[in-house]
Design a protein around this motif. Structure first.
Motif, PDB file in Angstrom:
ATOM      1  N   LEU A   1      19.643  23.598  43.913  1.00  0.00           N
ATOM      2  CA  LEU A   1      21.086  23.751  43.805  1.00  0.00           C
ATOM      3  C   LEU A   1      21.862  22.613  44.461  1.00  0.00           C
TER       4      LEU A   1
ATOM      5  N   ILE B   1      21.902  19.666  41.965  1.00  0.00           N
ATOM      6  CA  ILE B   1      22.651  20.030  40.754  1.00  0.00           C
ATOM      7  C   ILE B   1      24.142  20.080  41.052  1.00  0.00           C
ATOM      8  N   GLY B   2      24.525  20.700  42.183  1.00  0.00           N
ATOM      9  CA  GLY B   2      25.935  20.843  42.518  1.00  0.00           C
ATOM     10  C   GLY B   2      26.551  19.603  43.123  1.00  0.00           C
TER      11      GLY B   2
ATOM     12  N   ALA C   1      26.555  21.269  36.749  1.00  0.00           N
ATOM     13  CA  ALA C   1      26.366  22.666  37.137  1.00  0.00           C
ATOM     14  C   ALA C   1      26.633  23.599  35.961  1.00  0.00           C
TER      15      ALA C   1
ATOM     16  N   ALA D   1      25.874  27.032  41.554  1.00  0.00           N
ATOM     17  CA  ALA D   1      25.922  25.578  41.406  1.00  0.00           C
ATOM     18  C   ALA D   1      27.362  25.086  41.294  1.00  0.00           C
TER      19      ALA D   1
END
Length: 474
Positions: free
Chosen positions: A149, A152-153, A161, A180
């Protein structure tokens, strides 16, 4: 879902953008935080939607507000589908209209910049997966997919996300998309705040040759408006008697997306034919990183045939910006607060760890990777690793408003090598399927090896070599 509902949902996104712009122009708090209008508008939509106003209506007995807030359930349904579609547009336009350097030239010019970017990104995986397997999974009984996460974030931002949300949901991580998106919001806010503090710190301590703190106080930048000089948003590449230039550029993006879909379908077919009985990765890879490769293919063909002159980078950036702003507003408007509340402590632990890692890389490793103009060249990567490329460029503009350093050139070319893999590229797209198919440890080992290589190359090879090259050019 009727056509009129779809049209209304799109019109409302435009109205929300206007409201967000008015708030940015008038709110000193929004200006000090350099909040993008899309985030302001997205939060307004979230408050007026079912997650906040809808729950208040349920408490007050106003049933009409429960399903979709003031917007209605149909509009919320349209908004929920938009991010997964628009992210392919954003990535398809990423390299269209740019000059693609050879890999040899990119590595020669941008070794320390690339090492720094990979250190940010691979470290986010290592920190996240280590926390997941050592603390979060045993104590909070969460999915090992939590470990991805941060990247991705933070590195990917809101667009990535939102694009990864359907993949996570399909693989059983129902709250992953909302978490996310929340991680991306934390990343961009903390990135801007820490970045502004860092710019002022570097100016006071003399860590920059070009820093101009007065850029922080530029009212045009703070308000988000052009009061004087207004740069062009794009150039016409075809005559309007034939076809409007915007129409042509939208068609080129559409072709890039279709090429990406063809590549993805081909990879999925090969996987089913050769190794699907053992492991499936491409079955769960989203479309947008392949759409980006579709754009690269079109640009390469254009460069070889001379047709690249028909592709205007400014127009592509406007289309890309429209898609990204719309995506962020729609994604935040449909964000589930339940997912954050249900996973609050794991989320906080990951977010704090990700921020601390990025701060460590910026202030401790970056000066050792890059001997000349280290702060200007590092602040852009820091901003990107906390949010999106626009955040990095915003901080870079504050640090070097007159472009006296090689930071702009280095960052731009590094993106061409970096983006196909991290921050929404192939590595990001494959991370969740890899964790599900093989467990968290193979990805952890791969990212740890990549992290060690990036740090070692930055400290002992690229950094010193780049210092010699810059000194020779001066």
């Amino acid at each position: 879902m009727s056509p009129s509902t779809i049209g209304l949902a799109i019109l409302l996104l435009g109205i929300l953008a206007i409201v967000g712009t008015m708030i940015r122009v008038r709110s000193r708090t929004a200006q000090k935080l350099f909040l993008p209008v899309s985030i302001i508008a997205g939060f307004i939509a979230l408050i007026l939607g079912p997650q906040v106003l809808g729950r208040l209506g349920e408490w007050l007995g106003w049933d009409a507000l429960v399903e979709g807030g003031i917007f209605g359930g149909g509009v919320q349904e349209v908004w929920g589908e938009l991010p997964g579609l628009l992210i392919s547009v954003v990535f398809a336009a990423l390299f269209l209209g740019t000059t693609l350097p050879s890999p040899k030239r990119a590595v020669k010019l941008l070794g320390p910049q690339l090492s720094l970017g990979v250190t940010f990104a691979s470290g986010q995986y290592v920190i996240g997966i280590l926390l997941a397997v050592a603390i979060l999974v045993p104590l909070f009984n969460v999915s090992p997919m939590f470990g991805a996460l941060i990247e991705i974030g933070f590195e990917g931002g809101h667009g990535t996300a939102a694009g990864m949300a359907p993949v996570m949901q399909e693989l059983g991580f129902e709250d992953g998309g909302d978490l996310a998106l929340a991680m991306a919001t934390v990343g961009i806010l903390s990135g801007v705040i820490i970045g502004v503090i860092g710019v002022n710190w570097a100016a006071r301590r003399g860590h920059s040759k070009t820093l101009d703190v007065s850029a922080n106080r530029d009212p045009e930048i703070a308000r988000g408006l052009y009061d004087s000089e207004q740069p062009s948003g794009g150039s016409l590449t075809v005559r309007t008697e034939s076809v409007d230039s915007l129409t042509l550029h939208i068609g080129i993006i559409a072709l890039a997306v279709l090429i990406g879909q063809g590549l993805l379908s081909g990879l999925q077919a090969i996987e089913q034919w050769l190794w699907a009985d053992t492991i499936e990765i491409f079955e769960f890879v989203p479309l947008f990183p392949l759409a980006m490769l579709g754009g690269v293919i079109i640009q390469l063909i254009g460069d070889k045939t001379g047709l690249a002159r028909l592709i205007d980078r400014g127009t592509m950036e406007r289309i890309q910006g429209l898609a990204l702003d719309t995506l962020i507003i729609a994604a935040l408007a449909t964000l589930s607060l339940d997912a954050i509340v249900d996973n609050l402590w794991p989320f906080i632990i990951l977010a704090v760890a990700g921020i601390l890692w990025n701060v460590f890389v910026l202030f401790f490793l970056a000066p050792r990777f890059i001997q000349n103009f280290w702060f200007e060249r590092a602040i852009a990567d820091f901003g990107q690793s906390q949010g999106v490329t626009a955040t990095g460029l915003l901080l870079l503009r504050m640090a070097d408003p007159h472009q006296k350093s090689p930071a702009y050139e280095a960052f731009g070319y590094k993106q061409l090598v970096f983006e196909p893999f991290f921050g929404g590229g192939l590595v990001t797209a494959a991370s969740i399927p890899l964790i599900v198919q093989l467990g968290p440890y193979p990805l952890l080992i791969i990212m740890a090896v990549l992290l060690v290589f990036a740090i070692a190359s930055g400290l002992f090879y690229f950094g010193k070599r780049a210092s010699f090259d810059l000194e020779r050019q001066q």
